[in-house]
Write a protein that holds these residues in place. Structure first.
Motif, PDB file in Angstrom:
ATOM      1  N   GLN A 101       0.824  -1.204   0.000  1.00 39.55           N
ATOM      2  CA  GLN A 101       0.000   0.000   0.000  1.00 39.55           C
ATOM      3  C   GLN A 101       0.860   1.258   0.000  1.00 39.55           C
ATOM      4  O   GLN A 101       0.569   2.223  -0.712  1.00 39.55           O
ATOM      5  N   ALA A 102       1.935   1.233   0.794  1.00 38.21           N
ATOM      6  CA  ALA A 102       2.837   2.390   0.830  1.00 38.21           C
ATOM      7  C   ALA A 102       3.470   2.617  -0.541  1.00 38.21           C
ATOM      8  O   ALA A 102       3.555   3.758  -1.021  1.00 38.21           O
ATOM      9  N   ASP A 103       3.905   1.529  -1.176  1.00 39.55           N
ATOM     10  CA  ASP A 103       4.479   1.644  -2.529  1.00 39.55           C
ATOM     11  C   ASP A 103       3.443   2.192  -3.515  1.00 39.55           C
ATOM     12  O   ASP A 103       3.769   3.007  -4.391  1.00 39.55           O
ATOM     13  N   ALA A 104       2.207   1.737  -3.376  1.00 37.50           N
ATOM     14  CA  ALA A 104       1.147   2.209  -4.273  1.00 37.50           C
ATOM     15  C   ALA A 104       0.949   3.712  -4.139  1.00 37.50           C
ATOM     16  O   ALA A 104       0.803   4.429  -5.137  1.00 37.50           O
ATOM     17  N   ILE A 105       0.930   4.203  -2.906  1.00 37.22           N
ATOM     18  CA  ILE A 105       0.777   5.648  -2.687  1.00 37.22           C
ATOM     19  C   ILE A 105       1.945   6.409  -3.304  1.00 37.22           C
ATOM     20  O   ILE A 105       1.758   7.411  -4.018  1.00 37.22           O
ATOM     21  N   ASP A 106       3.172   5.944  -3.069  1.00 36.52           N
ATOM     22  CA  ASP A 106       4.346   6.602  -3.649  1.00 36.52           C
ATOM     23  C   ASP A 106       4.274   6.617  -5.176  1.00 36.52           C
ATOM     24  O   ASP A 106       4.599   7.628  -5.821  1.00 36.52           O
ATOM     25  N   ASN A 107       3.837   5.503  -5.757  1.00 36.96           N
ATOM     26  CA  ASN A 107       3.757   5.415  -7.220  1.00 36.96           C
ATOM     27  C   ASN A 107       2.664   6.317  -7.790  1.00 36.96           C
ATOM     28  O   ASN A 107       2.826   6.903  -8.866  1.00 36.96           O
TER      29      ASN A 107
END
Length: 337
Positions: A101-107
């Motif tokens: 989820q954190a990676d998704a937000i950053d992306n």
């Protein structure tokens, strides 16, 4: 002659009962069809759209997973508003993983999305990513799971602890405050831990006892295995509580596989076909149902407002209902994605 008359009378009574049952069944089917066709409530409002850098606003949505009806219904509600407003919506599956989820937000931030909606697996672990989004000028709307951080622009959700207390009150009334309870939880979910605590505090204060807690980790298959172990280890358990949709589906499957539908009563959260079947049969006594479609409506409205530079409420509370065997036919639209 008397025997013949009695036989005729008995036959007439049987036919009358059969016709009566048939009429009642037809009425129930018609009522359920009407409730299903009615569908979920429409959005109360549609946010006015705008152009961002010459294009419609782009909104990213990061759910906990795409397995549960619950999260799909939030997405459906959000898409209803996005489509009506002319906004672009992109869903990125969190797959029950806070790091994903954190990676998704950053992306999404890197992909020039204008606002993000997230239902956090871990409400603490997601905070750094939300803060990075805010620092980059991308507002974040938290839906369902409460993320207590000033970087969150808007919080849309249910008071989960209070919902646990609400269904506990139903169970206390039903049981007279006596009996042991097994819990199928999801100890990796902040939301479900809140529901478990609210329920546990209320039932223990009312005289009941939590016998065992098992961890289904918010995954149906794991929840069923955990529930099977719970029931096997507690063959005389009179009551059980499930803290979410996967937990309740897993518990329902375990109750059926162990043929316990006649000697256990279940309460829990979030409707599914399995929960509706149990409600109709009476061994599931109550389900806390959240307005999932409204979650999506409110979250997308807030996201579009924020993306367009307008203000949005800091908190948008969404009420719950208690679904029982008596009123389940009114809520069948929650079986639709």
């Amino acid at each position: 002659m008397r025997h013949a008359v009695r036989a005729v009378v008995a036959l007439c009574l049987l036919l009358t009962a059969t016709v009566g049952c048939d009429v009642q069944a037809r009425r129930e089917i018609a009522a359920e069809k009407k409730a299903t066709e009615k569908g979920p409530p429409p959005p109360e409002r549609i946010a006015e759209s705008c152009e961002v850098d010459g294009r419609p606003p782009r909104i990213g949505v990061v759910p906990i997973n795409l397995q549960a009806l619950f999260f799909n219904q939030i997405n459906t509600g959000a898409k209803t508003v996005a489509d009506a407003a002319g906004a672009h919506m992109q869903v990125v599956n969190g797959d029950d993983d806070s790091a994903k989820q954190a990676d998704a937000i950053d992306n999404l931030v890197a992909g020039d999305y204008d606002a993000i909606i997230v239902d956090a697996v871990d409400t603490e672990g997601i905070k750094p990513a939300i803060r990075r989004a805010k620092a980059a000028g991308v507002p974040v709307v938290a839906v369902d799971a409460t993320v207590d951080d000033p970087a969150v622009a808007t919080q849309v959700g249910t008071a989960n602890a209070e919902g646990g207390e609400q269904i506990a009150a139903e169970l206390l009334e039903m049981s007279g405050g006596k009996g042991g309870i097994g819990v199928v939880g999801a100890l990796n979910s902040t939301v479900q831990n809140e529901r478990q605590k609210g329920f546990t505090d209320a039932v223990t204060a009312g005289g009941m006892k939590i016998e065992t807690v098992v961890d289904g980790r918010n995954v149906q298959e794991q929840a069923q295995t955990a529930a099977e172990n719970l029931l096997t280890g507690n063959p005389d358990l009179p009551y059980a509580y499930a803290t979410g949709e996967p937990a309740l589906i897993g518990l329902a499957a375990a109750v059926r596989s162990q043929e316990r539908t006649d000697d256990i009563e279940v309460v829990g959260w979030d409707l599914s076909q399995q929960a509706v079947d149990g409600l109709r049969e009476g061994w599931i006594a109550g389900v806390v149902q959240q307005n999932t479609f409204t979650f999506g409506h409110a979250a997308m409205n807030a996201a579009i407002d924020l993306a367009c530079g307008r203000s949005a409420p800091a908190d948008v509370p969404v009420p719950t209902q208690i679904v029982t065997p008596a009123n389940v036919s009114d809520y069948l639209y929650y079986l639709e994605k």
